[in-house]
Motif scaffolding. Structure first.
Motif, short mmCIF file in Angstrom:
data_model
loop_
_atom_site.label_atom_id
_atom_site.label_comp_id
_atom_site.label_asym_id
_atom_site.label_seq_id
_atom_site.Cartn_x
_atom_site.Cartn_y
_atom_site.Cartn_z
N ASP A 29 0.86 -1.18 0.00
CA ASP A 29 0.00 0.00 0.00
C ASP A 29 0.90 1.24 0.00
O ASP A 29 1.70 1.43 0.93
CB ASP A 29 -0.91 -0.01 1.24
CG ASP A 29 -2.03 1.02 1.15
OD1 ASP A 29 -2.09 1.74 0.13
OD2 ASP A 29 -2.82 1.11 2.10
N ASP A 30 0.79 2.08 -1.02
CA ASP A 30 1.67 3.26 -1.16
C ASP A 30 1.09 4.41 -0.32
O ASP A 30 0.16 5.12 -0.74
CB ASP A 30 1.78 3.67 -2.63
CG ASP A 30 2.95 4.64 -2.87
OD1 ASP A 30 3.38 5.29 -1.90
OD2 ASP A 30 3.42 4.72 -4.02
N LEU A 31 1.64 4.60 0.88
CA LEU A 31 1.15 5.66 1.77
C LEU A 31 1.52 7.05 1.26
O LEU A 31 0.74 7.99 1.41
CB LEU A 31 1.72 5.45 3.18
CG LEU A 31 1.46 4.08 3.82
CD1 LEU A 31 2.04 4.02 5.22
CD2 LEU A 31 -0.02 3.76 3.83
N SER A 32 2.70 7.18 0.66
CA SER A 32 3.12 8.49 0.13
C SER A 32 2.22 8.93 -1.02
O SER A 32 1.91 10.12 -1.16
CB SER A 32 4.58 8.42 -0.34
OG SER A 32 5.45 8.12 0.74
N ALA A 33 1.80 7.97 -1.85
CA ALA A 33 0.90 8.32 -2.95
C ALA A 33 -0.44 8.80 -2.43
O ALA A 33 -1.07 9.71 -3.00
CB ALA A 33 0.73 7.12 -3.87
N GLU A 34 -0.92 8.21 -1.33
CA GLU A 34 -2.18 8.66 -0.74
C GLU A 34 -2.07 10.10 -0.24
O GLU A 34 -2.98 10.92 -0.43
CB GLU A 34 -2.57 7.73 0.41
CG GLU A 34 -2.91 6.31 -0.03
CD GLU A 34 -3.24 5.42 1.14
OE1 GLU A 34 -3.18 5.91 2.29
OE2 GLU A 34 -3.54 4.23 0.92
N ASP A 35 -0.95 10.42 0.42
CA ASP A 35 -0.75 11.80 0.88
C ASP A 35 -0.66 12.77 -0.30
O ASP A 35 -1.21 13.88 -0.26
CB ASP A 35 0.51 11.90 1.73
CG ASP A 35 0.35 11.24 3.09
OD1 ASP A 35 -0.81 10.97 3.48
OD2 ASP A 35 1.37 11.00 3.76
N ASP A 74 -2.77 17.28 -3.64
CA ASP A 74 -3.01 17.84 -4.97
C ASP A 74 -4.42 18.41 -5.08
O ASP A 74 -5.41 17.72 -4.78
CB ASP A 74 -2.82 16.76 -6.05
CG ASP A 74 -1.36 16.36 -6.20
OD1 ASP A 74 -0.49 17.12 -5.72
OD2 ASP A 74 -1.10 15.27 -6.76
N GLY A 75 -4.49 19.67 -5.49
CA GLY A 75 -5.77 20.33 -5.68
C GLY A 75 -6.40 20.86 -4.41
O GLY A 75 -7.46 21.48 -4.47
N GLU A 91 -1.00 15.52 6.43
CA GLU A 91 -0.83 14.97 5.08
C GLU A 91 0.52 15.36 4.47
O GLU A 91 1.10 14.62 3.68
CB GLU A 91 -1.96 15.46 4.18
CG GLU A 91 -3.33 14.92 4.58
CD GLU A 91 -4.45 15.63 3.86
OE1 GLU A 91 -5.59 15.13 3.89
OE2 GLU A 91 -4.18 16.70 3.25
N GLN A 92 1.03 16.52 4.83
CA GLN A 92 2.28 16.99 4.23
C GLN A 92 3.52 16.46 4.94
O GLN A 92 4.54 16.20 4.28
CB GLN A 92 2.32 18.52 4.26
CG GLN A 92 1.24 19.19 3.45
CD GLN A 92 1.35 20.70 3.52
OE1 GLN A 92 2.16 21.33 2.85
NE2 GLN A 92 0.52 21.30 4.37
#
Length: 306
Positions: A187-193, A198-199, A207-208
């Motif tokens: 599970d890619d946690l960095s991609a979720e953040d 984004d946006g 999140e950051q």
């Protein structure tokens, strides 16, 4: 001899004849002249006043302003006093009041303080400056001066920006209701953040920075073999594990019925490709750092992490 005596030569007229004797106490009068003018002391110096003619004439509204000079202009402030006027120097203050011997001592003390301040500023500057000839030759002396009291945790120039993308991923081993074990995918946690940021006009601090700072904490307290270095290694492992469990529970990785028994974390590092005009070449192959499996305590496995 009496000046009014008949035989006195002082009383002769200009033509040589003797004048009449004047009564004493009266004013002396010459031919064609009035009373002799001259300063007199006492009340007789002012004009004669008849007691029966009423009060003496005088100013109707207090003293005459002209007798005291012009009034000071309020726009220019009060007139300078005797110490501020021309020819009257200001009183001496400061070091000039000291004797010459103490003046020399004070000057020497100020010079020593100035030199020490310049040396200290120079040492601090060299400690945060990029490596140069001076720091290479006198690095030990600079460190002895600065550390630990005057340590600076910033650099004079911005460091080389990060040219890597680091993604933190996690997978879990879940015990099912029938007693079997199931290993989930990564599970890619960095991609979720990144997707949450984004946006978003106001992305949250969690999140950051939460996952990024946790991984930096782990890397700083472990060696290349993932062995703890120092007393904070175990704390960093617990921090990363708890973040991973919260994310897995939020995503429903356990299926709602199973219990997470173990988790495993890894990082995937890929280099940022340089611009086309640059002659630099960077490999695009990802580099993995896989951590060992961590057993989850019973309290955390049952949803005790918040």
């Amino acid at each position: 001899m009496d000046a009014y005596d008949e035989d006195s030569p002082a009383r002769r007229e200009p033509d040589g004849s003797r004048g009449a004797r004047r009564p004493r106490g009266g004013p002396e009068e010459g031919p064609g002249s009035g009373p002799i003018a001259g300063p007199r002391s006492g009340p007789e110096s002012g004009p004669a006043h008849d007691p029966g003619s009423g009060p003496e004439p005088g100013p109707a509204h207090g003293p005459d302003p002209a007798a005291h000079g012009p009034e000071p202009d309020p726009a220019h402030g009060p007139e300078p006093g005797p110490e501020e006027g021309a020819g009257h120097p200001f009183p001496r203050t400061g070091l000039v009041l000291l004797s010459p011997r103490y003046q020399v001592g004070a000057a020497v003390a100020l010079a020593v303080v100035a030199v020490a301040a310049c040396v200290h500023l120079g040492m601090v500057f060299l400690s945060v400056a990029p490596s140069n000839t001076v720091t290479k030759q006198h690095g030990k002396a600079i460190e002895d001066w600065v550390y630990p009291e005057f340590e600076q945790n910033w650099k004079l120039f911005a460091p080389n920006p990060l040219q890597q993308n680091i993604a933190v991923q996690v997978r879990a081993e879940v015990r099912l209701e029938d007693g079997g074990l199931r290993t989930t995918g990564w599970d890619d946690l960095s991609a979720e953040d990144g997707a949450a940021i984004d946006g978003s006009p106001l992305p949250s601090h969690t999140e950051q920075n939460e996952l990024r700072r946790a991984w930096d904490f782990f890397v700083a307290t472990h060696d290349a073999g993932n062995r703890p270095v120092g007393t904070r290694g175990a704390l960093s492992e617990q921090y990363v594990r708890r973040i991973a469990l919260m994310r897995l529970d939020r995503d429903g990785t356990d299926g709602g019925t199973g219990l997470i028994q173990r988790v495993q974390v890894r990082s995937v590092t890929t280099g940022v490709q340089p611009p086309k005009w640059s002659g630099e070449r960077i490999s695009g192959k990802p580099v993995y750092r896989v951590l060992p499996w961590w057993t989850v305590p019973a309290g955390e496995a049952a949803g005790g992490v918040r």
